[in-house]
Design a protein around this motif. Structure first.
Motif, PDB file in Angstrom:
ATOM      1  N   ASN A  77       0.828  -1.208   0.000  1.00 25.42           N
ATOM      2  CA  ASN A  77       0.000   0.000   0.000  1.00 25.42           C
ATOM      3  C   ASN A  77       0.863   1.259   0.000  1.00 25.42           C
ATOM      4  OD1 ASN A  77      -2.758   0.597  -0.287  1.00 25.42           O
ATOM      5  ND2 ASN A  77      -2.959   1.203   1.860  1.00 25.42           N
ATOM      6  N   THR A  78       1.913   1.206  -0.797  1.00 28.53           N
ATOM      7  CA  THR A  78       2.934   2.252  -0.775  1.00 28.53           C
ATOM      8  C   THR A  78       3.318   2.652  -2.203  1.00 28.53           C
ATOM      9  OG1 THR A  78       3.827   1.485   1.336  1.00 28.53           O
ATOM     10  CG2 THR A  78       5.303   2.785  -0.049  1.00 28.53           C
ATOM     11  N   VAL A  79       3.576   3.933  -2.377  1.00 30.31           N
ATOM     12  CA  VAL A  79       4.169   4.465  -3.600  1.00 30.31           C
ATOM     13  C   VAL A  79       5.546   5.005  -3.250  1.00 30.31           C
ATOM     14  CG1 VAL A  79       4.015   6.307  -5.325  1.00 30.31           C
ATOM     15  CG2 VAL A  79       2.003   4.944  -4.757  1.00 30.31           C
ATOM     16  N   TYR A  80       6.507   4.735  -4.115  1.00 38.11           N
ATOM     17  CA  TYR A  80       7.880   5.161  -3.883  1.00 38.11           C
ATOM     18  C   TYR A  80       8.284   6.239  -4.882  1.00 38.11           C
ATOM     19  CZ  TYR A  80       8.084   0.790  -1.272  1.00 38.11           C
ATOM     20  OH  TYR A  80       7.842  -0.227  -0.384  1.00 38.11           O
ATOM     21  N   LEU A  81       9.234   7.052  -4.459  1.00 36.98           N
ATOM     22  CA  LEU A  81       9.874   8.014  -5.349  1.00 36.98           C
ATOM     23  C   LEU A  81      11.372   7.844  -5.188  1.00 36.98           C
ATOM     24  CD1 LEU A  81       9.227  10.300  -7.374  1.00 36.98           C
ATOM     25  CD2 LEU A  81       9.671  11.900  -5.499  1.00 36.98           C
ATOM     26  N   GLN A  82      11.992   7.162  -6.148  1.00 31.96           N
ATOM     27  CA  GLN A  82      13.441   6.978  -6.147  1.00 31.96           C
ATOM     28  C   GLN A  82      14.084   8.215  -6.741  1.00 31.96           C
ATOM     29  OE1 GLN A  82      15.384   4.331  -4.980  1.00 31.96           O
ATOM     30  NE2 GLN A  82      17.093   5.699  -5.432  1.00 31.96           N
ATOM     31  N   MET A  83      14.964   8.830  -5.989  1.00 33.85           N
ATOM     32  CA  MET A  83      15.600  10.066  -6.428  1.00 33.85           C
ATOM     33  C   MET A  83      17.099   9.858  -6.531  1.00 33.85           C
ATOM     34  SD  MET A  83      13.425  12.953  -4.386  1.00 33.85           S
ATOM     35  CE  MET A  83      14.245  12.700  -2.834  1.00 33.85           C
ATOM     36  N   ASN A  84      17.641  10.004  -7.716  1.00 30.04           N
ATOM     37  CA  ASN A  84      19.067   9.831  -7.973  1.00 30.04           C
ATOM     38  C   ASN A  84      19.689  11.142  -8.447  1.00 30.04           C
ATOM     39  OD1 ASN A  84      18.751   7.033  -7.440  1.00 30.04           O
ATOM     40  ND2 ASN A  84      18.209   6.650  -9.571  1.00 30.04           N
ATOM     41  N   SER A  85      21.010  11.184  -8.406  1.00 33.68           N
ATOM     42  CA  SER A  85      21.755  12.358  -8.881  1.00 33.68           C
ATOM     43  C   SER A  85      21.197  13.648  -8.279  1.00 33.68           C
ATOM     44  CB  SER A  85      21.712  12.419 -10.420  1.00 33.68           C
ATOM     45  OG  SER A  85      22.228  11.248 -10.986  1.00 33.68           O
ATOM     46  N   LEU A  86      21.008  13.623  -6.979  1.00 35.37           N
ATOM     47  CA  LEU A  86      20.383  14.764  -6.310  1.00 35.37           C
ATOM     48  C   LEU A  86      21.268  16.004  -6.361  1.00 35.37           C
ATOM     49  CD1 LEU A  86      18.733  12.852  -3.375  1.00 35.37           C
ATOM     50  CD2 LEU A  86      17.539  14.290  -5.031  1.00 35.37           C
ATOM     51  N   LYS A  87      20.609  17.155  -6.461  1.00 34.85           N
ATOM     52  CA  LYS A  87      21.287  18.446  -6.553  1.00 34.85           C
ATOM     53  C   LYS A  87      20.862  19.317  -5.385  1.00 34.85           C
ATOM     54  CE  LYS A  87      20.649  18.177 -11.581  1.00 34.85           C
ATOM     55  NZ  LYS A  87      20.072  18.872 -12.767  1.00 34.85           N
ATOM     56  N   PRO A  88      21.660  20.311  -5.042  1.00 32.55           N
ATOM     57  CA  PRO A  88      21.252  21.224  -3.949  1.00 32.55           C
ATOM     58  C   PRO A  88      19.881  21.856  -4.202  1.00 32.55           C
ATOM     59  CG  PRO A  88      23.570  21.511  -4.431  1.00 32.55           C
ATOM     60  CD  PRO A  88      23.041  20.569  -5.478  1.00 32.55           C
ATOM     61  N   GLU A  89      19.549  22.121  -5.441  1.00 36.13           N
ATOM     62  CA  GLU A  89      18.250  22.721  -5.747  1.00 36.13           C
ATOM     63  C   GLU A  89      17.075  21.762  -5.561  1.00 36.13           C
ATOM     64  OE1 GLU A  89      20.990  22.679  -7.687  1.00 36.13           O
ATOM     65  OE2 GLU A  89      20.441  22.493  -9.828  1.00 36.13           O
TER      66      GLU A  89
END
Length: 121
Positions: A77-89
């Motif tokens: 019962n979950t949605v994920y948001l995989q975030m790569n190459s993160l930037k300060p902005e």
């Protein structure tokens, strides 16, 4: 009680990765279209991603395209948001929300409380 809870935020160095989770209680998440939003200090809320309940189609804002991936785990019962190459902005409070209908039409019915993501060295 209907509730959305985000988790997985934190402090990460530029170029790093995080996976945010949006977990529902009180309703079945896969029946809803789920959006991810963010709001940085002094800025308005930005829609960054969405996954449709009907066909699983996805949407990404240009600012995150190619770096973020949205997905569902119906068993959890979950949605994920995989975030790569993160930037300060990318530093912001990240929220998920749920609605009936497509990604591009209609208002969201349920909102989470947000999770802070800070990208800094």
């Amino acid at each position: 009680q209907v509730q959305l809870v985000e988790s997985g935020g934190g402090l990460v160095q530029p170029g790093g990765s995080l996976r945010l989770s949006c977990t529902a209680s009180g309703f079945t998440l896969h029946a809803y279209t789920i959006g991810w939003f963010r709001q940085a200090p002094g800025k308005g809320r930005e829609t960054i991603s969405c996954i449709s309940s009907s066909d699983g189609s996805t949407y990404y804002a240009d600012s995150v395209k190619g770096r973020l991936t949205i997905s569902r785990d119906n068993a959890k019962n979950t949605v994920y948001l995989q975030m790569n190459s993160l930037k300060p902005e990318d530093t912001a409070v990240y929220y998920c929300a749920a609605k009936i209908g497509s990604c591009h039409f209609g208002e969201y019915d349920y909102w989470g409380q947000g999770t802070q993501v800070t990208v800094s060295s």
